[in-house]
Design an enzyme around this catalytic site. Structure first.
Site, PDB file in Angstrom:
ATOM      1  N   SER A   3     -90.783 -54.984  27.592  1.00 35.16           N
ATOM      2  CA  SER A   3     -90.385 -53.840  25.831  1.00 35.16           C
ATOM      3  C   SER A   3     -90.014 -52.548  25.879  1.00 35.16           C
ATOM      4  O   SER A   3     -89.930 -51.875  25.942  1.00 35.16           O
ATOM      5  CB  SER A   3     -91.240 -55.120  24.966  1.00 35.16           C
ATOM      6  OG  SER A   3     -90.109 -55.426  23.952  1.00 35.16           O
TER       7      SER A   3
ATOM      8  N   ARG B 275     -93.057 -61.389  11.008  1.00 34.72           N
ATOM      9  CA  ARG B 275     -93.845 -61.408  12.144  1.00 34.72           C
ATOM     10  C   ARG B 275     -93.116 -63.372  12.445  1.00 34.72           C
ATOM     11  O   ARG B 275     -92.961 -63.385  14.309  1.00 34.72           O
ATOM     12  CB  ARG B 275     -95.028 -61.959  12.311  1.00 34.72           C
ATOM     13  CG  ARG B 275     -95.481 -62.313  13.433  1.00 34.72           C
ATOM     14  CD  ARG B 275     -95.687 -61.181  14.785  1.00 34.72           C
ATOM     15  NE  ARG B 275     -96.253 -61.264  15.920  1.00 34.72           N
ATOM     16  CZ  ARG B 275     -95.864 -60.436  16.672  1.00 34.72           C
ATOM     17  NH1 ARG B 275     -95.381 -59.570  17.269  1.00 34.72           N
ATOM     18  NH2 ARG B 275     -96.595 -60.867  17.973  1.00 34.72           N
TER      19      ARG B 275
ATOM     20  N   ASP C 167     -83.447 -63.473  28.188  1.00 33.96           N
ATOM     21  CA  ASP C 167     -84.057 -62.586  27.044  1.00 33.96           C
ATOM     22  C   ASP C 167     -82.765 -62.300  25.967  1.00 33.96           C
ATOM     23  O   ASP C 167     -81.798 -60.976  27.067  1.00 33.96           O
ATOM     24  CB  ASP C 167     -85.138 -61.370  27.888  1.00 33.96           C
ATOM     25  CG  ASP C 167     -85.100 -60.355  27.185  1.00 33.96           C
ATOM     26  OD1 ASP C 167     -84.751 -60.458  25.980  1.00 33.96           O
ATOM     27  OD2 ASP C 167     -85.819 -58.844  27.666  1.00 33.96           O
TER      28      ASP C 167
ATOM     29  N   HIS D 126     -87.124 -63.275  25.901  1.00 41.37           N
ATOM     30  CA  HIS D 126     -87.587 -61.758  25.744  1.00 41.37           C
ATOM     31  C   HIS D 126     -89.201 -62.371  26.282  1.00 41.37           C
ATOM     32  O   HIS D 126     -90.039 -61.430  27.446  1.00 41.37           O
ATOM     33  CB  HIS D 126     -87.634 -60.886  24.888  1.00 41.37           C
ATOM     34  CG  HIS D 126     -88.956 -60.115  24.645  1.00 41.37           C
ATOM     35  ND1 HIS D 126     -87.601 -58.556  25.139  1.00 41.37           N
ATOM     36  CD2 HIS D 126     -89.491 -58.941  23.500  1.00 41.37           C
ATOM     37  CE1 HIS D 126     -88.435 -57.726  25.130  1.00 41.37           C
ATOM     38  NE2 HIS D 126     -89.158 -57.455  24.292  1.00 41.37           N
ATOM     39  N   ASP D 127     -90.360 -63.252  25.934  1.00 45.64           N
ATOM     40  CA  ASP D 127     -91.488 -63.287  25.817  1.00 45.64           C
ATOM     41  C   ASP D 127     -91.835 -63.460  27.666  1.00 45.64           C
ATOM     42  O   ASP D 127     -92.905 -63.554  28.263  1.00 45.64           O
ATOM     43  CB  ASP D 127     -92.498 -64.728  25.223  1.00 45.64           C
ATOM     44  CG  ASP D 127     -93.018 -64.238  23.836  1.00 45.64           C
ATOM     45  OD1 ASP D 127     -93.005 -63.000  23.790  1.00 45.64           O
ATOM     46  OD2 ASP D 127     -92.770 -65.300  23.194  1.00 45.64           O
TER      47      ASP D 127
END
Lengths: 583, 583
Positions: free
Chosen positions: A153, A222, A317, A350-351
């Site tokens: 990232s 968030r 992702d 993405h994690d």
């Protein structure tokens, strides 16, 4: 070697101080502090240091158990004894980024000139500014050249920036799930987060350190972030439409669904560990990131780069989609830079680079091992490897044709067996293209720079004559558009080496003519309805195509039952090997 | 017929009143008002009414020019003279949804029982509640049965709900860019919007009608929405990394990028036309939407459905991705309901159904035309169509085998020529599978229920024996896995009809045996390197496979030069046609 995500060693965050740091915006920041941790031991020639770079909300605590609070590091699954970033082989360093709020100077720090918190008086920073500070830290630790800079990232952006800004100071870069330039959509998501924070009256133009932080705005920001870090599929798996502590809809605006509860919890919990102003500054740095800025192209940005690259992306992702990694890969290939690429399968979105580390571990370990100086194989190793190759006479003939010390691209390289042999015995610069991810992992572990892609479309990025030899072994007949592939081979390679089964072999012809069935022979052993072969060609067909396309046949060899055929090859040969060049 | 997005007629929003409306939550709403518009004229037997359903932030003004403010309608590109919803043929109706803020009762309305605005005392509503109110309106307009219910996004949910809740009141449903159940990710995005609004102190638990609305929260919610309505690609095209009114980064937190400026503008502009409480209620209704709730499966939800369906999705729509439309299509096919499906190419993301209307127009027009009672072709039409078919003797033989009045599935149906002929001349229920979008459009316009998909994987949804005849004409040899395809044909069809070119023809064999080249004949006219054929089979191969698989050959015919072959077909025939069944 057991892979364990459990950190078994205790670490302490240290702090380094630097008198000043010049920034891209023109301001020079004074009295800069960096929080960092190290794992493993620097070797005598200081050549085993790996800088690990965190994403947006990460910190210096990447591995081990924090002495302060007992927490594991954010990349504990990747850093430790026996893991990819093996702390028994490497000295791994991680620092909190400039602009952060976890020990490194940022907007919540005190401005030495005024004695007050910076707040919004903190200068706007860039990814390059972050890397500039990391360079000071690395020098401070006595390291002239990193073995690798690696991160996912925003950490991947820093890895790319290292390779471009400090070409002599990093041997390899491992950018994961990242981009060389933030897209409009990525800017848009960041802007929403910033607007949510700035819409909160408690933000108060950034002056909230003496009052209360903009908790609601930061929580909303968030929540948006969390959606982008997961995937549609991972949310479906994790939450689906499950209700939270109820059997039926509440018909009110309290929590109905699990996913609502999760997001609210993650949002509110974030407020206790992150500074809203850091959110503004770090997202801005990402949005400003564009490695191609000031260059004619992204490729041109890599003109002075000396590093080898391993680029990884994840299938699900959608925040940093694979096409962005491919832009980087394509730019690197455009400069003929050694780059391995693989899109790893994961539904974590993405994690994945944080939570789905198993395959990432294997592939990064292989890549790092390939950076070690190649050892000449022992006599026993060479014999074993020769033995394996002996089963493939076509390989042996290809190996015969390839000249030592050249650049070779193997199309459909599989697990990289031929490439490894050519590298070890002929000192070639070995690259490959392969479509199956598990074969690529093995090939990269063997030290080949393998690009994951389709042979039929995957050569377009390479400049003309990028290779001395381009090899296509026993695969031409499985191509959908074989002519296009041959033309591309002769564009990117000075020579093309092609091996294929001969549909003109007498057994094949006889079988067809007399049986009234699609030929089925030892050479073409498949039933018509399950053959991987899509096109059938004879030696005569191939020679005729070479004539039509004006290609020069430089060498040719014909095989039957692992012996060479010299008489009537179109009738007698089972396999043909040709070496060609364009006229 | 020119397609014009310019609305040329003036319209006025009308209002209908209903004394009460029972809701899914158990509450009965009193004194309910609906804002609606109509375009075109209801015919004598009231059979030409189409209800058009708006998305989240739409309203009753779907077409024409508003008398009130001169604005065009939100679907002016689809509704009007000569457009898909042709106001010269159909009577088109659109109303603002329950819970809205554009004339229909919602949280900003006055509660007749208290004389005060509802605010958060408004009951939580569902998509079914919205449809229940629309049903009242439609009855009020004297319409017993709609020709169609059509809409995109939340409007598509309503179209699906109409077909399920009122099976006798709607002949066709056109759900576009939508889902049969909201996913965790869709709930998550809505929840972020709600939290942004409720985090704004001005929201004040929904009591802001006498003070000021939660403008900042609503703007942030709308910004998130806008990102989800566009696509990564459309944002890249529209904004890229372009700066707004500057040549270099500002190094501050005012606007740097175009995309930031656009989102801020869209967010703030939304506040003037939309009520924040309506945002909360309508998003909640979408999140609650799950057509399968209370049923054993989504398919079971359609048990009583009588409508024909046209399901459309867009390639770049990641908010309501194609797989969700396919879930609906799959559920419908599981009940053997007549459904046409097409994924239309667009880079506009979810917004495509509003802004990229050209292909949508053509396909919806064709689908609506297919609802008209099929006319027997005129003698001239029949002759022309016979004339076209005469060029394909294999078609003629297939038409010979198919029995009248049966259910036929044509794999690789192209533009639906054979299907249309079978429907017109043999009154068959004609369905097809085709992969190319432009051919599908033509086939749907011909009235065939065509599903866009790959023959090799696309039959899995159909129940066993769903069709009388499944046809595969001149395509078997282009399949990657022909055996799988044949097995699936014999699972979903009682009979399979297969036509293919015979690789056993004497010319082909002779060519191979004597020339030493891959056979190239009139029947197999391609060079080996550019043939679309992936597998070669002879008649003998096919018969042998039938034996091995225990299939019964019911009929067979062999052709050469458009004449029938009876002697030594494996040598003499160019084309074979077989009709099979499983034993």
């Amino acid at each position: 070697m057991p892979i364990s995500a459990e950190a078994s060693f205790t670490v302490e965050t240290k702090v380094a101080q630097f008198p000043s740091l010049p920034l891209d915006c023109g301001v020079t920041l004074l009295g800069v502090q960096v929080a960092y941790e190290t794992y493993g031991t620097l070797n005598a020639d200081r050549s085993n240091a790996i800088l690990v770079l965190h994403g947006f909300s990460g910190d210096a605590h990447a591995a081990g158990v924090s002495k302060e609070n007992g927490q594991p590091g954010w990349w504990s699954a990747m850093i430790g004894p026996g893991l990819a970033f093996d702390t028994e082989k490497y000295c791994v360093i991680c620092s909190n980024v400039l602009g952060g709020c976890r020990g490194t100077t940022g907007p919540s720090s005190t401005d030495p000139e005024t004695g007050e918190r910076y707040g919004m008086r903190f200068p706007v920073i860039t990814i390059r500014d972050m890397v500039r500070l990391q360079k000071l830290l690395v020098e401070h630790l006595g390291i002239e050249r990193l073995l690798a800079a690696a991160g996912g990232s925003m950490g991947g952006m820093q890895a790319l920036e290292w390779a471009v800004s400090y070409p002599d100071s990093v041997r390899a870069a491992i950018p994961i799930a990242t981009t060389a330039r933030h897209s409009a959509q990525q800017i848009a998501f960041n802007e929403v987060g910033r607007q949510a924070i700035m819409a909160d009256p408690d933000w108060n133009q950034g002056n909230y350190y003496e009052t209360k932080p903009p908790a609601r705005g930061l929580a909303v920001a968030r929540m948006v972030g969390h959606i982008t870090y997961m995937s549609d599929a991972s949310m479906r798996h994790k939450f689906g439409r499950r209700l939270r502590d109820k059997d039926a809809f509440g018909f009110d605006f309290s929590v109905d669904f699990e996913v609502e509860s999760y997001l609210r919890y993650r949002g509110s919990q974030f407020v206790s560990r992150f500074d809203a102003n850091s959110y503004l500054y770090i997202t801005k740095a990402m949005d400003y990131f564009d490695l191609s800025a000031g260059h004619a192209s992204l490729s041109a940005a890599f003109d002075n780069t000396k590093a080898k690259f391993l680029v990884l992306s994840y299938t699900s992702d959608w925040l940093y989609p694979t096409y962005q990694s491919l832009e980087t890969v394509s730019a690197l290939r455009g400069r003929n830079i050694d780059v391995a690429f693989c899109e790893l399968p994961s539904h974590y979105g993405h994690d994945a680079f944080l939570v789905d580390a198993k395959e990432q571990n294997e592939i990064v370990r292989g890549f790092l091992a390939s950076l070690e100086k190649p050892k000449r194989p022992t006599v026993a190793q060479a014999a074993a490897s020769n033995g394996r190759l002996a089963n493939r006479l076509d390989y042996a003939m290809i190996a015969e044709i390839v000249e030592p010390g050249t650049k070779v691209l193997d199309l459909g390289c599989g697990t990289g067996e031929l490439l490894a042999w050519l590298r070890d015995h002929k000192q070639v610069d070995a690259r490959g293209v392969e479509i199956e991810a598990d074969k690529i992992r093995e090939a990269i572990a063997r030290g080949a720079a393998v690009y994951q892609g389709d042979i039929e479309t995957g050569l377009a990025d390479y400049p003309d004559a990028a290779f001395d030899f381009v090899v296509l072994s026993q695969t031409l007949q499985e191509m959908r558009y074989p002519l296009r592939v041959l033309r591309e081979m002769l564009r990117v390679g000075k020579h093309a080496i092609v091996a294929f089964p001969n549909f003109g072999h007498w057994r094949t012809r006889l079988s067809h003519a007399l049986s009234g069935r699609a030929p089925r022979t030892a050479l073409f052993p498949y039933d018509w309805y399950e053959s991987p072969n899509l096109h059938f060609l004879t030696i005569e067909d191939f020679v005729s195509l070479c004539r039509k396309e004006n290609w020069v046949i430089e060498q040719q060899a014909f095989l039957a039952k692992n012996r060479e055929v010299r008489f009537l090859p179109n009738l007698m040969a089972e396999t043909a090997v040709f070496s060609l060049r364009a006229r």
